[in-house]
Write a protein that holds these residues in place. Sequence first.
Motif, short mmCIF file in Angstrom:
data_model
loop_
_atom_site.label_atom_id
_atom_site.label_comp_id
_atom_site.label_asym_id
_atom_site.label_seq_id
_atom_site.Cartn_x
_atom_site.Cartn_y
_atom_site.Cartn_z
N ALA A 115 64.51 -42.18 46.40
CA ALA A 115 65.78 -43.06 46.67
C ALA A 115 65.51 -44.00 47.66
CB ALA A 115 66.86 -42.01 47.05
N VAL A 116 64.68 -43.88 48.88
CA VAL A 116 64.44 -44.67 49.61
C VAL A 116 63.88 -45.73 48.93
CG1 VAL A 116 63.12 -45.15 51.86
CG2 VAL A 116 64.24 -43.18 51.63
N TRP A 117 62.72 -45.67 48.30
CA TRP A 117 62.27 -46.92 47.57
C TRP A 117 63.27 -47.72 46.54
CZ3 TRP A 117 58.13 -49.12 48.73
CH2 TRP A 117 56.76 -48.54 49.33
N VAL A 118 63.81 -46.88 45.78
CA VAL A 118 64.86 -47.57 45.07
C VAL A 118 65.90 -48.45 45.65
CG1 VAL A 118 66.63 -47.32 43.15
CG2 VAL A 118 64.71 -45.99 42.99
N ARG A 119 66.49 -47.94 46.88
CA ARG A 119 67.36 -48.83 47.55
C ARG A 119 66.56 -49.85 48.06
NH1 ARG A 119 69.10 -43.42 49.10
NH2 ARG A 119 67.78 -43.51 51.06
N GLY A 120 65.33 -49.71 48.66
CA GLY A 120 64.85 -50.80 49.25
C GLY A 120 64.46 -51.84 48.47
#
Length: 329
Positions: A115-120
């Motif tokens: 989720a951190v990667w997707v949001r970023g």
Amino acid sequence: MPPLFTMACQAYDRIEPLRTGEVRVAGAQLNFLDLPVEETFFRMLRFAEFDIAEMSLSTYVLTLAKGAPFVAVPVFPSRAFRHSAVYVRRDSPITDPADLAGGTVGVPEYQITAAVWVRGILAEHHGLPVESVRYRTGGLDTPGREEKLELSLPPAIDVRPIGKKETLSRLLLDGALDAVYSARNPGPFNTPDGGGLRRLFPDPEAAERGYHDRTGIFPIMHTLVLRRDVYERHRWLARELVKACERAKAAALSGLGETAALRYGLPWLWAEVERTRAALGEEWWPYGFEPNRATLDTFLRYSHAQGLAERRYEPEELFAPETLEEVIV
């Protein structure tokens, strides 16, 4: 007799030679536990059961401000591109990530690495600011999932749990969520017709290849950690573990594209290996610090910007100092 260490990690092909004993850690014996990642993460975080364990990169970064009970080595057993991790209803009018602004998105946990990667990625490359979306957390297909670590987020970021009997998949199908960010396919998506769901990116592979072409990043999901007390008693173990993991990866990938007698049950795996090598280079799954510095730096920037990491860590701060220099196998 060499000291015995218990290692919990999913037996990926690049880790399997450590489980079988084909590759050994010099000066050590391994009691290898092949566990699902969620179980390993939970047991290591809650009870510190293992000497060595696979751990979510995001979770590990958060533990640095919570007593730093673990020490990582630059071995990354799990990596994955994540444009394919965004799901919407098949009949949704949303066709572009920016369309999600003002909407509500489900994530199993706000802090999970995927989720951190997707949001970023969506914020930096697709015009969807992190704070422009409401986030709802909970089990993807089974109710009851909770954040593994207590979070302290900025007021601008709206994160709340769903009901104890609700699931993200059902809420998405019912229209209560506009999208779900998930490392795993939602259960309904695994049916032949997609169960009423579709990926937001119609050609996620092309999106992911384009992302790599622009950035050079193959996102890191998990790292290996040593319990800090184990590391402090056996400082030599960090570097020897990296060396053994390098040998295990080399053994696993050496026959991946073999055509004389197929090692795996996929008839055109050789073609995929050639495509991967052409797109990502000869060393497409690098371990070690320096080859991964830019990827780690991007992740740390995302983690801090999303209200997770309490400060902007430098990549060097993540790993045992003995492992920052190139390890000669």
